[in-house]
Design a protein around this motif. Structure first.
Motif, PDB file in Angstrom:
ATOM      1  N   ALA A  77      91.908  20.929  62.038  1.00  0.00           N
ATOM      2  CA  ALA A  77      92.842  19.934  61.490  1.00  0.00           C
ATOM      3  C   ALA A  77      92.195  18.553  61.479  1.00  0.00           C
ATOM      4  N   ILE A  78      91.392  18.265  62.492  1.00  0.00           N
ATOM      5  CA  ILE A  78      90.672  16.985  62.514  1.00  0.00           C
ATOM      6  C   ILE A  78      89.702  16.921  61.336  1.00  0.00           C
ATOM      7  N   GLN A  79      88.978  18.019  61.150  1.00  0.00           N
ATOM      8  CA  GLN A  79      87.909  18.062  60.152  1.00  0.00           C
ATOM      9  C   GLN A  79      88.428  18.000  58.724  1.00  0.00           C
ATOM     10  N   PHE A  80      89.650  18.443  58.489  1.00  0.00           N
ATOM     11  CA  PHE A  80      90.184  18.498  57.120  1.00  0.00           C
ATOM     12  C   PHE A  80      90.503  17.116  56.554  1.00  0.00           C
ATOM     13  N   MET A  81      90.485  16.090  57.359  1.00  0.00           N
ATOM     14  CA  MET A  81      90.729  14.747  56.812  1.00  0.00           C
ATOM     15  C   MET A  81      89.550  14.377  55.900  1.00  0.00           C
ATOM     16  N   PRO A  82      89.834  13.986  54.661  1.00  0.00           N
ATOM     17  CA  PRO A  82      88.733  13.638  53.746  1.00  0.00           C
ATOM     18  C   PRO A  82      87.951  12.415  54.252  1.00  0.00           C
ATOM     19  N   ILE A  87      86.922   7.511  57.627  1.00  0.00           N
ATOM     20  CA  ILE A  87      86.226   6.318  58.116  1.00  0.00           C
ATOM     21  C   ILE A  87      87.234   5.188  58.367  1.00  0.00           C
ATOM     22  N   LEU A  88      88.268   5.134  57.532  1.00  0.00           N
ATOM     23  CA  LEU A  88      89.307   4.119  57.777  1.00  0.00           C
ATOM     24  C   LEU A  88      90.032   4.410  59.086  1.00  0.00           C
ATOM     25  N   TRP A  89      90.268   5.691  59.345  1.00  0.00           N
ATOM     26  CA  TRP A  89      90.873   6.088  60.616  1.00  0.00           C
ATOM     27  C   TRP A  89      90.019   5.589  61.788  1.00  0.00           C
ATOM     28  N   CYS A  90      88.730   5.812  61.684  1.00  0.00           N
ATOM     29  CA  CYS A  90      87.820   5.444  62.786  1.00  0.00           C
ATOM     30  C   CYS A  90      87.864   3.947  63.086  1.00  0.00           C
ATOM     31  N   LYS A 112      82.206  14.092  61.345  1.00  0.00           N
ATOM     32  CA  LYS A 112      81.370  14.172  60.135  1.00  0.00           C
ATOM     33  C   LYS A 112      80.096  13.388  60.424  1.00  0.00           C
ATOM     34  N   PRO A 113      78.993  13.730  59.732  1.00  0.00           N
ATOM     35  CA  PRO A 113      77.686  13.250  60.203  1.00  0.00           C
ATOM     36  C   PRO A 113      77.558  11.750  60.479  1.00  0.00           C
ATOM     37  N   ARG A 114      78.150  10.889  59.613  1.00  0.00           N
ATOM     38  CA  ARG A 114      77.844   9.459  59.749  1.00  0.00           C
ATOM     39  C   ARG A 114      79.025   8.608  60.206  1.00  0.00           C
ATOM     40  N   LEU A 115      80.126   9.204  60.559  1.00  0.00           N
ATOM     41  CA  LEU A 115      81.309   8.400  60.913  1.00  0.00           C
ATOM     42  C   LEU A 115      81.031   7.468  62.095  1.00  0.00           C
ATOM     43  N   ASP A 116      80.385   7.986  63.125  1.00  0.00           N
ATOM     44  CA  ASP A 116      80.132   7.169  64.320  1.00  0.00           C
ATOM     45  C   ASP A 116      79.163   6.022  64.009  1.00  0.00           C
ATOM     46  N   VAL A 117      78.109   6.352  63.285  1.00  0.00           N
ATOM     47  CA  VAL A 117      77.081   5.348  62.981  1.00  0.00           C
ATOM     48  C   VAL A 117      77.677   4.210  62.140  1.00  0.00           C
ATOM     49  N   VAL A 118      78.447   4.576  61.130  1.00  0.00           N
ATOM     50  CA  VAL A 118      79.032   3.554  60.252  1.00  0.00           C
ATOM     51  C   VAL A 118      80.043   2.706  61.032  1.00  0.00           C
ATOM     52  N   THR A 119      80.829   3.349  61.882  1.00  0.00           N
ATOM     53  CA  THR A 119      81.808   2.591  62.682  1.00  0.00           C
ATOM     54  C   THR A 119      81.081   1.593  63.584  1.00  0.00           C
ATOM     55  N   ARG A 120      80.037   2.077  64.262  1.00  0.00           N
ATOM     56  CA  ARG A 120      79.252   1.168  65.114  1.00  0.00           C
ATOM     57  C   ARG A 120      78.694  -0.005  64.304  1.00  0.00           C
ATOM     58  N   LEU A 154      84.993  31.878  53.726  1.00  0.00           N
ATOM     59  CA  LEU A 154      84.867  30.480  53.293  1.00  0.00           C
ATOM     60  C   LEU A 154      83.686  29.851  54.042  1.00  0.00           C
ATOM     61  N   PRO A 155      82.471  30.214  53.644  1.00  0.00           N
ATOM     62  CA  PRO A 155      81.301  29.796  54.428  1.00  0.00           C
ATOM     63  C   PRO A 155      80.808  28.392  54.070  1.00  0.00           C
ATOM     64  N   PHE A 156      81.739  27.458  53.904  1.00  0.00           N
ATOM     65  CA  PHE A 156      81.352  26.120  53.451  1.00  0.00           C
ATOM     66  C   PHE A 156      81.054  25.213  54.646  1.00  0.00           C
ATOM     67  N   GLU A 157      79.825  24.720  54.635  1.00  0.00           N
ATOM     68  CA  GLU A 157      79.344  23.892  55.742  1.00  0.00           C
ATOM     69  C   GLU A 157      80.272  22.714  56.046  1.00  0.00           C
ATOM     70  N   GLU A 158      80.891  22.187  54.963  1.00  0.00           N
ATOM     71  CA  GLU A 158      81.738  21.001  55.132  1.00  0.00           C
ATOM     72  C   GLU A 158      82.952  21.271  56.018  1.00  0.00           C
ATOM     73  N   MET A 159      83.286  22.531  56.200  1.00  0.00           N
ATOM     74  CA  MET A 159      84.416  22.858  57.064  1.00  0.00           C
ATOM     75  C   MET A 159      84.051  22.729  58.538  1.00  0.00           C
ATOM     76  N   ASN A 160      82.759  22.626  58.790  1.00  0.00           N
ATOM     77  CA  ASN A 160      82.320  22.636  60.180  1.00  0.00           C
ATOM     78  C   ASN A 160      82.539  21.320  60.879  1.00  0.00           C
ATOM     79  N   PHE A 161      83.081  21.442  62.052  1.00  0.00           N
ATOM     80  CA  PHE A 161      83.269  20.310  62.932  1.00  0.00           C
ATOM     81  C   PHE A 161      81.915  19.877  63.495  1.00  0.00           C
ATOM     82  N   GLY A 162      81.075  20.854  63.769  1.00  0.00           N
ATOM     83  CA  GLY A 162      79.769  20.561  64.356  1.00  0.00           C
ATOM     84  C   GLY A 162      78.639  20.760  63.362  1.00  0.00           C
TER      85      GLY A 162
END
Ligand SMILES: [Zn+2]
Length: 461
Positions: A77-82, A87-90, A112-120, A154-162
């Motif tokens: 459910a966390i990961q499904f946020m577009p 990033i606005l959430w962060c 998602k890969p860059r959320l932390d870096v962009v927030t920082r 549904l083997p889509f990488e984008e669904m992955n949390f990690g």
């Protein structure tokens, strides 16, 4: 540069000495002087924040933060946020942390890969308010491990949390990718997690993969954080020098001996609030105490409490924070952890406050300038209505957090910011009663006082 003097406060300076009455002078982003036991500072042209006897302490450090977790009841459910909303959430959540007195935080993996870096980056650039932040990678995991959320059809990488790793070479690629993105540290899931259907004592990574992470992190000059609930996973952290150990619930006697022998190298951020709240506070989401007990959380909480209590006795550094941002432990309630450290780990309230402040400066790799109120230190300061040493729950109440200053800048202030008192002092020198009268007049004179900055209330929980 702006000068601000914080007067008429009880100072908990984060060094371990008992609180004392005093004043603090900030010039620019540093604390330049502190007066103790009723002495006055030469505040010159500094503007004044009169604390009216409030409690002043260093800003706190959250040692295991997930800004990108969006108060949902599952990782998927966390990961499904577009990404755009995410990033606005962060950045919104980062502001909430700052207002709750967390002036520093260490990212414990991003969704998602860059959320932390962009927030920082946007916090550092001054574009958005937030704590000083060390950005993490995604959780590095195995196929089928904690954080692999794809479904067989549904083997889509984008669904992955990690970030799902498929072997040593893939580990090399993943570390280099996150280093390219600019993370401060890597995060690996070395053990399982009951809620994901993977027992906490599972150890999915191969030796080769872990060794590759260690080698590549070293080349990139990055620290490593590990989700490490099992005994073996904590041993791997010590063996490879992974600096930040999350959870550590099932570490046994021998592992504790090893950890104690290396205690200058490691920090433990157990995130014990996750165990407590998942066990006792998640029934609204179908996880009753009975369900959580069946999953394994009661057994783990008992083990973690015993392990961490022993760890604390051995002087191993344990810090608060961890895994807030889930439905049953929303962002902003993180200071619950200080009470948990007293109740479940055997800390005194003084030790719990020191772990949130002094140890926080060490975790942020700035022990000589962060985490204490000391001359020359960075001005990360919070003011509390009441004494947290008598009641740690004050730190959970936004209305009790009267002022938040980070890097010398005030982000929240329920007190009045007064003009300099130097002129008053020179007129009334030597007559404290007259001076007190003059200060009172000054404070209530609409020509001289500025409107208090708005107290930002927590609206979301
Ligand atoms: Zn975590």
């Amino acid at each position: 540069m702006t000068k601000i003097a914080i007067t008429n406060v009880t100072i908990f300076d984060g060094s371990g000495t008992p609180p004392y009455a005093g004043e603090v002078l900030v010039d620019g982003n540093r604390i330049v002087s502190i007066a103790q036991q009723g002495n006055y500072l030469e505040t010159g042209d500094a503007r004044i924040v009169d604390g009216h006897g409030a409690f002043l302490m260093p800003g706190m450090t959250e040692a295991h933060t997930h800004f990108s977790w969006n108060d949902q009841p599952s990782l998927s459910a966390i990961q499904f946020m577009p990404p755009e909303e995410h990033i606005l959430w962060c950045v919104r959540v980062a502001k909430r942390y700052l207002e709750m007195g967390w002036t520093s935080a260490l990212g414990a993996a991003t969704a998602k890969p860059r959320l932390d870096v962009v927030t920082r980056n946007v916090i550092e650039a001054g574009a958005f308010p937030g704590p000083r932040y060390l950005a993490g990678s995604q959780e590095i995991t195995t196929v089928g491990g904690l954080g692999d959320n794809t479904l067989p059809h549904l083997p889509f990488e984008e669904m992955n949390f990690g970030a799902v790793c498929t072997g040593p070479e893939d580990m090399r690629r993943i570390v280099r990718m996150f280093a390219k993105y600019g993370v401060d540290h890597l995060k690996i899931n070395l053990s399982g997690e009951y809620i994901a259907g993977i027992p906490a004592e599972n150890n999915p990574f191969s030796q080769e993969e872990i060794a590759m992470l260690a080698a590549e992190a070293k080349l990139a000059g990055k620290r490593v954080c590990a989700h490490a609930r099992s005994n073996e996973s904590v041993q791997e952290c010590i063996k490879h020098g992974f600096e930040i150990i999350f959870h550590a619930s099932y570490a046994d006697e021998k592992t504790l001996d090893l950890l104690e022998a290396n205690k200058e190298k490691h920090f433990v951020a157990p995130g014990i609030g996750w165990l407590i709240n998942t066990l006792y506070n998640a029934s609204e989401y179908g996880i009753t105490e009975e369900v959580a007990t069946q999953m394994g959380y009661k057994r783990e909480l008992e083990a973690a409490s015993a392990t961490l209590t022993e760890m604390h006795k051995r002087g191993i550094r344990i810090l608060p924070g961890g895994d807030y941002g889930f439905a049953w432990m929303p962002h902003g309630t993180n200071a619950r952890d200080l009470e948990y450290l007293v109740k479940y780990v055997g800390m005194t309230p003084m030790e719990a406050l020191l772990s949130a402040t002094k140890l926080g400066g060490e975790l942020m790799m700035r022990p000589d300038e962060l985490g204490q109120l000391k001359e020359g230190y960075l001005a990360d300061i919070i003011m509390i209505d009441g004494n947290p040493l008598e009641d740690l729950s004050l730190l959970q109440n936004p209305e009790k957090i009267l002022m938040v200053m980070k890097d010398g800048e005030i982000y929240k202030n329920a007190r009045t910011l007064l003009p300099p008192r130097g002129i008053i002092r020179s007129i009334y020198r030597g007559n404290p009663l007259a001076e007190a009268g003059a200060r009172k007049t000054q404070a209530t004179d609409p020509m001289n006082s500025k409107q208090p900055l708005e107290v930002q209330r927590q609206r979301d929980h």
